[in-house]
Write a protein that holds these residues in place. Structure first.
Motif, PDB file in Angstrom:
ATOM      1  N   UNK A 189       0.918  -1.080   0.029  1.00  0.00           N
ATOM      2  CA  UNK A 189      -0.014   0.116  -0.099  1.00  0.00           C
ATOM      3  C   UNK A 189       0.733   1.354  -0.014  1.00  0.00           C
ATOM      4  N   UNK A 190       0.317   2.151  -0.857  1.00  0.00           N
ATOM      5  CA  UNK A 190       1.142   3.376  -1.119  1.00  0.00           C
ATOM      6  C   UNK A 190       0.118   4.496  -0.902  1.00  0.00           C
ATOM      7  N   UNK A 191       0.688   5.831  -0.643  1.00  0.00           N
ATOM      8  CA  UNK A 191       0.182   7.114  -0.705  1.00  0.00           C
ATOM      9  C   UNK A 191       0.243   7.702  -2.285  1.00  0.00           C
ATOM     10  N   UNK A 192      -0.883   8.139  -2.627  1.00  0.00           N
ATOM     11  CA  UNK A 192      -0.451   8.927  -4.204  1.00  0.00           C
ATOM     12  C   UNK A 192      -1.788  10.021  -4.374  1.00  0.00           C
ATOM     13  N   UNK A 193      -1.710  10.573  -5.429  1.00  0.00           N
ATOM     14  CA  UNK A 193      -2.315  11.671  -5.675  1.00  0.00           C
ATOM     15  C   UNK A 193      -3.053  11.478  -6.957  1.00  0.00           C
ATOM     16  N   UNK A 194      -4.490  11.976  -7.319  1.00  0.00           N
ATOM     17  CA  UNK A 194      -4.921  11.866  -8.581  1.00  0.00           C
ATOM     18  C   UNK A 194      -4.684  12.926  -9.454  1.00  0.00           C
ATOM     19  N   UNK A 195      -4.278  12.376 -10.698  1.00  0.00           N
ATOM     20  CA  UNK A 195      -3.992  13.544 -11.741  1.00  0.00           C
ATOM     21  C   UNK A 195      -4.758  13.513 -13.057  1.00  0.00           C
ATOM     22  N   UNK A 196      -5.176  14.506 -13.695  1.00  0.00           N
ATOM     23  CA  UNK A 196      -5.564  14.389 -14.802  1.00  0.00           C
ATOM     24  C   UNK A 196      -4.777  14.037 -15.769  1.00  0.00           C
ATOM     25  N   UNK A 197      -5.231  13.167 -17.044  1.00  0.00           N
ATOM     26  CA  UNK A 197      -4.369  12.785 -18.252  1.00  0.00           C
ATOM     27  C   UNK A 197      -4.197  13.876 -19.008  1.00  0.00           C
ATOM     28  N   UNK A 198      -5.084  14.903 -19.176  1.00  0.00           N
ATOM     29  CA  UNK A 198      -4.957  16.018 -19.804  1.00  0.00           C
ATOM     30  C   UNK A 198      -5.260  17.141 -18.899  1.00  0.00           C
ATOM     31  N   UNK A 199      -4.344  18.246 -19.083  1.00  0.00           N
ATOM     32  CA  UNK A 199      -4.579  19.356 -18.338  1.00  0.00           C
ATOM     33  C   UNK A 199      -4.183  20.436 -19.183  1.00  0.00           C
ATOM     34  N   UNK A 200      -5.316  21.211 -19.596  1.00  0.00           N
ATOM     35  CA  UNK A 200      -5.175  22.346 -20.739  1.00  0.00           C
ATOM     36  C   UNK A 200      -5.322  23.688 -20.002  1.00  0.00           C
ATOM     37  N   UNK A 201      -4.214  24.562 -20.379  1.00  0.00           N
ATOM     38  CA  UNK A 201      -4.507  26.193 -20.221  1.00  0.00           C
ATOM     39  C   UNK A 201      -5.121  26.703 -21.182  1.00  0.00           C
ATOM     40  N   UNK A 202      -6.183  27.209 -21.284  1.00  0.00           N
ATOM     41  CA  UNK A 202      -6.880  27.782 -22.411  1.00  0.00           C
ATOM     42  C   UNK A 202      -6.399  29.414 -22.740  1.00  0.00           C
ATOM     43  N   UNK A 203      -5.906  29.637 -23.686  1.00  0.00           N
ATOM     44  CA  UNK A 203      -5.283  30.993 -23.999  1.00  0.00           C
ATOM     45  C   UNK A 203      -5.761  31.496 -25.403  1.00  0.00           C
ATOM     46  N   UNK A 204      -5.860  32.671 -25.442  1.00  0.00           N
ATOM     47  CA  UNK A 204      -6.331  33.241 -26.890  1.00  0.00           C
ATOM     48  C   UNK A 204      -5.276  32.980 -27.769  1.00  0.00           C
ATOM     49  N   UNK A 205      -5.653  32.713 -29.024  1.00  0.00           N
ATOM     50  CA  UNK A 205      -4.744  32.685 -30.153  1.00  0.00           C
ATOM     51  C   UNK A 205      -4.983  33.806 -31.332  1.00  0.00           C
ATOM     52  N   UNK A 206      -5.865  34.694 -30.975  1.00  0.00           N
ATOM     53  CA  UNK A 206      -5.727  36.055 -31.419  1.00  0.00           C
ATOM     54  C   UNK A 206      -6.308  36.918 -30.571  1.00  0.00           C
ATOM     55  N   UNK A 207      -5.982  38.438 -30.975  1.00  0.00           N
ATOM     56  CA  UNK A 207      -6.444  39.474 -29.766  1.00  0.00           C
ATOM     57  C   UNK A 207      -7.559  39.966 -30.146  1.00  0.00           C
ATOM     58  N   UNK A 208      -8.134  40.315 -29.134  1.00  0.00           N
ATOM     59  CA  UNK A 208      -9.788  41.217 -29.348  1.00  0.00           C
ATOM     60  C   UNK A 208     -10.258  41.227 -27.993  1.00  0.00           C
ATOM     61  N   UNK A 209     -11.600  41.821 -28.169  1.00  0.00           N
ATOM     62  CA  UNK A 209     -12.412  41.574 -27.061  1.00  0.00           C
ATOM     63  C   UNK A 209     -13.304  40.637 -26.769  1.00  0.00           C
TER      64      UNK A 209
END
Length: 391
Positions: free
Chosen positions: A62-82
């Motif tokens: 038995x061990x201690x662990x942490x749950x992790x997401x397979x995909x972790x995405x930071x959503x950033x803009x790819x174009x400038x604007x409002x």
């Protein structure tokens, strides 16, 4: 003579006393006296006794662990604007391709229109240059055109064709940028809160802001560090994907979810003597979220027979562990034991007990070694002993 009389008198008194005691014994009955003596002896203590369980088990660590997401995405803009619209609720579950934000598309739609017009102009020029080049080829056959004019027509045709390709690429770029004004989910999962709301101006580049974050939910990872011995015993072979692994959460006593080993790191951490392992688990109900603490149980090796008892029956004597065994004559015996791992709520005993042995599981405080007891047969249970035959 007086001495002899005194001796006779003393003898007579002794006989009278004996006769009186005998008369009293006869009067009340010898059985009554015997019963009183027996009644003075304490009755045998009643205790719950259970037979140890013998079954085939597999060794686990038995061990201690942490749950992790397979995909972790930071959503950033790819174009400038409002930002003109936010299309999700904070913490919502979204599917791949769902619309999250809308950036003002009007400047980019205008760029698409301009690029389309430039493409049309380039195609018109290319059509004229192509016709002129075909005419120059016919005239050259009849030797009716100067070689210089022929070369200029050929070059104009090539330039016009290149201009068409450039205009078509510019239009495609404009359309891509227009598409970027609709910020969509790249994977299915759960979004965080909207870091930027309607009216905020976003820009691209090194300082592009994080608009929100998105994590995939199912399947999901549990990461943990295993020691060198466990790695060599269970995980160093090509069959590591068949190693059973289960996890239990902080509010659980057991291990509720089963998964498989997904990956083992490529090096051992020499400072801790451990290696990082990731196991993959199904999370269709969405209960597991990244960052949760998890107890991870890793098993392997061939199944083997073991003796199992309830933890409640195990007592501590300084550094020793022992149980109270009840023999065939219903007498209590002290038995030192060596403990193994837990298996489905029961404790494996590596040494000290044999299949068929009966141990005290309830009422240990009322008896001592060599005491006679009145055993009440119950079933061995991981939580508590239950009376045999009860539901």
């Amino acid at each position: 003579m007086p001495s002899k009389r005194k001796l006779v008198a003393a003898s007579a008194i002794s006989l009278a006393i004996v006769a009186g005691v005998a008369a009293i014994y006869q009067t009340f009955g010898g059985e009554s006296v015997t019963s009183s003596v027996a009644a003075a002896a304490p009755p045998a203590a009643e205790v719950d006794v259970a037979a140890v369980i013998s079954q085939s088990i597999t060794d686990y660590q038995t061990y201690s662990g942490r749950i992790e997401a397979i995909n972790y995405v930071q959503i950033r803009p790819l174009v400038s604007g409002t930002i003109v619209a936010v299309h999700f609720r904070d913490g919502a579950t979204v599917n791949k391709g769902d619309l999250l934000f809308t950036i003002d598309p009007r400047p980019y739609q205008a760029e698409v229109d301009r690029a389309a017009a430039q493409l049309a102009s380039a195609e018109a020029r290319n059509g004229y240059a192509s016709t002129d080049w075909a005419r120059a080829q016919r005239l050259l056959t009849d030797n009716a055109i100067a070689k210089r004019d022929y070369d200029e027509a050929q070059n104009a045709d090539r330039e016009a064709l290149s201009a068409v390709k450039a205009a078509r690429a510019a239009l495609e770029t404009a359309r891509i940028n227009l598409g970027y004004t609709s910020v969509t989910a790249p994977v299915s999962g759960r979004v965080s809160r909207a870091e930027l709301t309607v009216g905020n101006v976003v820009s691209i580049g090194a300082n592009a802001p994080v608009m929100t974050t998105l994590v995939s939910m199912s399947p999901i990872y549990a990461s943990f560090d295993v020691d060198e011995q466990t790695y060599l015993r269970f995980l160093s072979h090509d069959t590591k994907t068949t190693v059973p692994v289960r996890i239990g959460l902080a509010n659980e006593t057991g291990f509720s979810r089963q998964g498989v080993i997904d990956s083992v790191d490529n090096r051992l951490d020499t400072s801790s003597g451990t290696i990082r392992v990731r196991a993959r688990f199904d999370n269709a109900d969405g209960v597991l979220v990244p960052g949760l603490y998890a107890r991870v149980r890793v098993g392997g090796g061939a199944p083997h027979q073991a003796v199992l008892v309830s933890d409640a029956a195990i007592q501590t004597d300084q550094e020793k562990k022992f149980v109270l065994l009840v023999d065939k004559e219903n007498k209590v015996q002290y038995r030192e034991v060596k403990l193994g791992e837990q298996h489905e709520g029961l404790r494996a005993i590596s040494d000290g007990l044999q299949p068929g042995d009966r141990i005290v599981v309830n009422g240990m405080q009322r008896v001592r070694p060599n005491d006679a007891v009145k055993p009440n047969l119950v079933q061995m249970s991981g939580d508590a002993a239950t009376t045999k035959g009860s539901s």
